[in-house]
Enzyme design. Structure first.
Site, PDB file in Angstrom:
ATOM      1  NE  ARG A 176       5.942   9.520   4.661  1.00  0.00           N
ATOM      2  CZ  ARG A 176       4.647   9.729   4.908  1.00  0.00           C
ATOM      3  NH1 ARG A 176       3.748   8.830   4.540  1.00  0.00           N
ATOM      4  NH2 ARG A 176       4.257  10.831   5.511  1.00  0.00           N
TER       5      ARG A 176
ATOM      6  CG  ASP B 251       1.046   5.890   3.718  1.00  0.00           C
ATOM      7  OD1 ASP B 251       0.022   5.342   4.146  1.00  0.00           O
ATOM      8  OD2 ASP B 251       2.196   5.604   4.117  1.00  0.00           O
TER       9      ASP B 251
ATOM     10  NE  ARG C 273      -2.895  -2.669   2.826  1.00  0.00           N
ATOM     11  CZ  ARG C 273      -2.878  -3.437   3.907  1.00  0.00           C
ATOM     12  NH1 ARG C 273      -2.286  -3.012   5.021  1.00  0.00           N
ATOM     13  NH2 ARG C 273      -3.422  -4.626   3.895  1.00  0.00           N
TER      14      ARG C 273
END
Lengths: 250, 250
Positions: free
Chosen positions: B200, B54, B52
């Site tokens: 991140r 974001d 997935r």
């Protein structure tokens, strides 16, 4: 208070705007910057620009200037405007210039780049920054067309139909195709001035030669005819970038 | 009708979406593609994805698959979906794969790239595709941090706080910084899997070392602590690109 003349060098992504020039009710880049200058100086200013870009057209290097009585120094103009402007417009430089400097009339040359992505698949990251042409373009034939354009010529064939009675003679210093790789073609045009939509009309017609829709001889005839109606299509705006503006002695 | 398993390779610009995964009332990439497949096949399908992304995260190479009874051949799936999808999502490839292929469980490795623009001025054309950091980053110190990450480790320090009780051990095969020029730093991470927000969180913490806010020894302690609360900030989404997904024997 002594008047000053401030020159700004801008970079902008034109995707979100109705072009450079002030229009009624539409968000234009000129309007936004004038508004931010007014916030900083408390004066209503009129931005003079090296040229107008249409909706969706971008700039790596656009020059404009304005007259002000403000005492704000150039670095503070740069910092302040960048703090107020949205992220898709950036003031690269602000400087004091002679009071009679005019960013449009004093131009020595301007340079535009037109970007084509010439490969079968599109690139989602270039959709707002290039013209995607899946079918192969013949580079040699297109370069032959461009070589005709250098020098002083009547460019009426490539002016927009609604562009009035301006003198259609311009001096083209450079008309080249660069191939930076990854299917990209960068057309570079440097001239002492451009008629409305001239780059997009040239590129659209040269591309028709590259696709074999019309021949080189047709291009010669179109160029000599001085009649916009004979030329090819107008290339879409998102491939066009203003990349340089030169002034004598600057 | 015999069931088929179709694998899609996607490219997308995540700027306009609320990420990959299906959510209530929000436009997600998964939702859009499922809708277009339904239009083509008249079946309700569930897309399985390699991972997935974001909101705001991009993909040069994202893999997903779906089970269908449709007889549509792969080139027609590619052509049809691209005709139906908006310009910021592109199906690069469609192919039939074995019925038991699962684009998430079968992953051998995934590779992410994180792009930082490390120069004083921002770049309007990279605002949606990089993290602008004006202050100089110490490349050597950052590379020292990255070299620690290779191999099999507990990455709990870099998982998102709300990411549950998944096994936090991952095997990192590559953690590098490339410098393609023009102020850009490209961080490359290849691993057999990633915890939520892991890239991140790593980049945000490594940048703090590059800025001298924390030292290399602090980074070592953070990595060993296994406690997200000790790590640095989470880098913003727009610099992140999924660039490769590998499967055994494919």
């Amino acid at each position: 208070m002594a008047k000053r003349n401030i020159k700004l060098i801008l970079e902008y992504d034109g995707s979100g705007y109705h072009g450079w020039q002030r229009q009624n009710r539409e968000t234009t880049i000129q309007l936004l910057i004038e508004e931010k200058i007014r916030i900083m100086t408390k004066e209503s200013v009129k931005l003079i620009a090296s040229g107008r870009t249409d909706a969706g057209v971008h700039a790596f290097y656009h020059v404009c200037n304005f007259i002000t009585s403000s005492q704000i120094d150039p670095p503070s103009f740069k910092r302040g405007l960048n703090a107020l402007l949205p992220e898709d417009i950036f003031v690269k430089q602000a400087e004091d210039v002679p009071i009679d400097f005019h960013s449009m009339y004093d131009t020595e040359s301007k340079t535009y780049e037109y970007r084509i992505l010439n490969q079968e698949d599109p690139d989602v990251f270039l959709r707002l920054y290039s013209w995607h042409i899946p079918r192969h373009l013949d580079r040699d034939e297109m370069r032959k067309c461009l070589s005709l354009l250098c020098g002083e010529h009547d460019f009426s064939s490539f002016k927009s139909t609604g562009s009035g009675n301006l003198n259609p003679v311009r001096k083209m210093m450079r008309a080249e195709i660069h191939e930076p790789g990854k299917g990209l073609l960068h057309f570079i045009f440097e001239a002492n001035g451009f008629l409305r939509h001239m780059v997009r009309n040239i590129v659209g017609t040269v591309v028709e030669v590259g696709q074999g829709k019309i021949g080189f001889n047709d291009f010669v005839a179109i160029f000599q005819a001085g009649d916009r109606a004979k030329a090819g299509i107008k290339a879409p705006p998102q491939g066009l970038f203003l990349i340089d503006v030169r002034y004598p002695g600057m």
